[in-house]
Design a protein around this motif. Structure first.
Motif, PDB file in Angstrom:
ATOM      1  N   LYS A   1      44.643  41.523  29.555  1.00 21.75           N
ATOM      2  CA  LYS A   1      45.220  42.137  28.352  1.00 21.75           C
ATOM      3  C   LYS A   1      45.411  43.640  28.545  1.00 21.75           C
ATOM      4  CE  LYS A   1      43.092  38.719  25.306  1.00 21.75           C
ATOM      5  NZ  LYS A   1      42.123  38.484  24.183  1.00 21.75           N
ATOM      6  N   VAL A   2      44.451  44.263  29.225  1.00 19.39           N
ATOM      7  CA  VAL A   2      44.554  45.700  29.524  1.00 19.39           C
ATOM      8  C   VAL A   2      45.744  45.961  30.435  1.00 19.39           C
ATOM      9  CG1 VAL A   2      43.395  47.652  30.639  1.00 19.39           C
ATOM     10  CG2 VAL A   2      42.083  46.098  29.183  1.00 19.39           C
ATOM     11  N   VAL A   3      45.914  45.123  31.460  1.00 22.79           N
ATOM     12  CA  VAL A   3      47.031  45.268  32.399  1.00 22.79           C
ATOM     13  C   VAL A   3      48.364  45.164  31.659  1.00 22.79           C
ATOM     14  CG1 VAL A   3      48.251  44.133  34.299  1.00 22.79           C
ATOM     15  CG2 VAL A   3      45.785  44.496  34.445  1.00 22.79           C
TER      16      VAL A   3
ATOM     17  N   ASP B   1      35.697  35.636  32.068  1.00 27.01           N
ATOM     18  CA  ASP B   1      35.933  36.336  30.803  1.00 27.01           C
ATOM     19  C   ASP B   1      36.297  37.802  31.045  1.00 27.01           C
ATOM     20  OD1 ASP B   1      35.372  34.034  29.423  1.00 27.01           O
ATOM     21  OD2 ASP B   1      33.326  34.604  28.868  1.00 27.01           O
ATOM     22  N   LYS B   2      35.664  38.393  32.061  1.00 23.86           N
ATOM     23  CA  LYS B   2      35.968  39.794  32.378  1.00 23.86           C
ATOM     24  C   LYS B   2      37.438  39.946  32.765  1.00 23.86           C
ATOM     25  CE  LYS B   2      34.948  41.669  36.371  1.00 23.86           C
ATOM     26  NZ  LYS B   2      34.282  42.340  37.526  1.00 23.86           N
ATOM     27  N   TYR B   3      37.924  39.065  33.616  1.00 29.84           N
ATOM     28  CA  TYR B   3      39.309  39.197  34.075  1.00 29.84           C
ATOM     29  C   TYR B   3      40.320  38.707  33.045  1.00 29.84           C
ATOM     30  CZ  TYR B   3      37.937  41.080  38.498  1.00 29.84           C
ATOM     31  OH  TYR B   3      37.431  41.926  39.456  1.00 29.84           O
ATOM     32  N   THR B   4      39.877  37.870  32.120  1.00 23.94           N
ATOM     33  CA  THR B   4      40.746  37.526  30.992  1.00 23.94           C
ATOM     34  C   THR B   4      40.961  38.753  30.119  1.00 23.94           C
ATOM     35  OG1 THR B   4      39.994  35.214  30.955  1.00 23.94           O
ATOM     36  CG2 THR B   4      40.975  36.076  28.936  1.00 23.94           C
TER      37      THR B   4
ATOM     38  N   TYR C   1      51.803  41.757  36.840  1.00 25.85           N
ATOM     39  CA  TYR C   1      50.587  41.710  37.664  1.00 25.85           C
ATOM     40  C   TYR C   1      49.567  40.758  37.036  1.00 25.85           C
ATOM     41  CZ  TYR C   1      46.368  43.421  40.073  1.00 25.85           C
ATOM     42  OH  TYR C   1      45.204  43.516  40.800  1.00 25.85           O
ATOM     43  N   GLU C   2      49.076  39.792  37.820  1.00 26.85           N
ATOM     44  CA  GLU C   2      48.113  38.799  37.344  1.00 26.85           C
ATOM     45  C   GLU C   2      46.765  39.024  38.024  1.00 26.85           C
ATOM     46  OE1 GLU C   2      48.583  36.465  35.059  1.00 26.85           O
ATOM     47  OE2 GLU C   2      50.731  36.829  34.746  1.00 26.85           O
ATOM     48  N   VAL C   3      45.689  39.022  37.232  1.00 27.04           N
ATOM     49  CA  VAL C   3      44.354  39.263  37.791  1.00 27.04           C
ATOM     50  C   VAL C   3      43.484  38.006  37.807  1.00 27.04           C
ATOM     51  CG1 VAL C   3      44.389  41.690  37.107  1.00 27.04           C
ATOM     52  CG2 VAL C   3      43.441  39.982  35.538  1.00 27.04           C
TER      53      VAL C   3
ATOM     54  N   ASP D   1      38.964  34.009  40.474  1.00 27.85           N
ATOM     55  CA  ASP D   1      38.747  32.764  41.217  1.00 27.85           C
ATOM     56  C   ASP D   1      38.226  33.041  42.626  1.00 27.85           C
ATOM     57  OD1 ASP D   1      39.616  31.297  39.051  1.00 27.85           O
ATOM     58  OD2 ASP D   1      41.710  31.242  39.739  1.00 27.85           O
ATOM     59  N   ILE D   2      38.799  34.038  43.288  1.00 29.79           N
ATOM     60  CA  ILE D   2      38.354  34.379  44.650  1.00 29.79           C
ATOM     61  C   ILE D   2      36.916  34.872  44.638  1.00 29.79           C
ATOM     62  CG2 ILE D   2      38.712  35.974  46.574  1.00 29.79           C
ATOM     63  CD1 ILE D   2      41.735  35.843  45.923  1.00 29.79           C
ATOM     64  N   TYR D   3      36.598  35.765  43.722  1.00 29.40           N
ATOM     65  CA  TYR D   3      35.242  36.300  43.636  1.00 29.40           C
ATOM     66  C   TYR D   3      34.217  35.202  43.346  1.00 29.40           C
ATOM     67  CZ  TYR D   3      36.829  41.193  43.603  1.00 29.40           C
ATOM     68  OH  TYR D   3      37.346  42.422  43.941  1.00 29.40           O
TER      69      TYR D   3
END
Length: 388
Positions: free
Chosen positions: A126-128, A119-122, A94-96, A101-103
């Motif tokens: 790692k959490v995913v 940075d938040k989704y980077t 799963y890639e976030v 980019d959409i947001y």
């Protein structure tokens, strides 16, 4: 300490407050009665007591041994087997990054705000990946009934509980601070320098009473809720189960319900209630500050409502094409009223208007710091106020 006890006793004996609590509890009971029932979810819980909630080989072996003679129960059993057959870990691969980019494109973010979102989704990626390594999504929760029951418990019911806790605690604070003004004893009580120090035990008593009211509301509400709905077999299921999801139209529909930490249903509920207590404390601090500055308790309550109303409306009216507009929108999310509005996505990555990781904890800490400072400034003003 003596004044504290008297002030606390005075608040706990308020018939109006107890009446309001009774109305809140009645409303919650009606809400639970009308929304929480699901025969299929209860069936899943009953089966989970025998099979366990982890979707491994042992689960499937035990599920295959479950039999049913009743037509409706047999239908539920076939449904459960169908829903759990061949499931895979939703976090595997799963890639976030695309979400960021959409947001950014839709919200028109740039500069600092765009970088913070990325940075938040980077960090979330790692959490995913960690969740994928643990197969965290391979838990049962309530199977196909998960989304509705999760949304009701952690969205609807807790949302009303928070606002009830806020309202009753604010009423208690304003009742304590404005008691002398209401009863015409203000000049007598505050006529000496020492008399103004009564604010300290008043604040302590009102905060104590506010938290007691919040705990009482939560305790009775959830006793009724869990007396009506069955959770015994699935408490340990991850809230990030593959059967749970977030509806996000910007990315095309559903996406996994990703939390920053590994929560099961019970620990997520405890975290939500603790966070709710923090929001209640923020509003008590806000009410304390306003109650000192506005002598009339009814006017103070109105000012508090107007201030929070402006805080809700302003971010939706400012232009996002300007840096100041983006700043207002992004930082307003960290305020107590917006934290309450966003309670359904606490401990997750949030949605398009949340650029901060762990926004609920960041907002709570910032709100407590700012409101504590306001309380100190208001108290300092109170010491010098002329009551004539």
């Amino acid at each position: 300490m003596l004044i504290y006890r008297y002030e606390l006793k005075k608040l706990l004996k308020s018939a109006a407050v107890w009446g309001f609590i009774a109305v809140c509890l009645l409303f919650n009971i009606i809400l639970i009665s009308n929304n929480s029932g699901s025969a299929y979810a209860d069936f899943v819980n009953t089966v989970a007591e025998d099979t366990g909630y982890i979707l491994d080989q042992s689960f499937y072996e035990k599920l295959s041994q479950v039999t049913a003679s009743d037509k409706q129960v047999k239908y539920y059993l076939e449904q459960l087997k169908y829903e759990t057959d061949g499931v895979t870990d939703v976090f595997e691969g799963y890639e976030v990054k695309d979400i960021a980019d959409i947001y950014i494109n839709v919200a028109g973010l740039s500069g600092f705000f765009a970088k913070t979102m990325r940075d938040k989704y980077t960090a979330l990626q790692k959490v995913v990946e960690e969740k994928a390594e643990r197969d965290e999504s391979l838990t049962l929760y309530f199977a196909g009934a998960t989304h509705h029951r999760h949304k009701f418990l952690f969205g609807t019911l807790t949302g009303w509980l928070y606002i009830e806790g806020v309202l009753v605690s604010v009423i208690l604070v304003l009742l304590s601070i404005g008691y002398e003004n209401i009863h015409g004893t203000e000049n007598l009580v505050y006529s000496t320098k020492k008399g103004r120090l009564v604010l300290r035990p008043k604040f302590a008593a009102s905060v104590t009473a506010g938290f007691l009211a919040y705990v009482l509301l939560a305790l009775i509400t959830f006793v009724v809720c869990f007396g009506r709905t069955e959770y015994g077999g699935v408490w340990g299921s991850s809230v990030s189960s593959l059967f749970n999801y977030t509806v996000d139209l910007l990315i095309g529909g559903k996406r996994p319900f990703v939390t920053w930490y590994s929560f099961n249903i019970l620990t997520y509920l405890m975290a939500m209630l603790a966070m709710g207590a923090g929001v209640v404390l923020c509003f008590m601090l806000m009410a304390f500050s306003i109650g000192i500055l506005v002598r009339n308790s009814y006017m103070a309550f109105l000012v508090l409502l107007i201030a929070n109303g402006i805080n809700v409306v302003l971010p939706m009216q400012v232009s996002q094409t300007l840096t100041i507009g983006l700043a207002i929108k992004c930082f307003s999310i960290l305020s107590p009223v917006w934290l309450w509005l966003k309670h359904g996505i606490w401990f997750t990555d949030g949605d398009i208007d949340i650029i901060w990781p762990h926004f609920e904890m960041l907002g709570l800490c910032m709100s407590l710091a700012v409101l504590t400072a306001l309380c100190l400034l208001a108290t300092n003003y109170f010491r010098k106020r002329d009551f004539t």
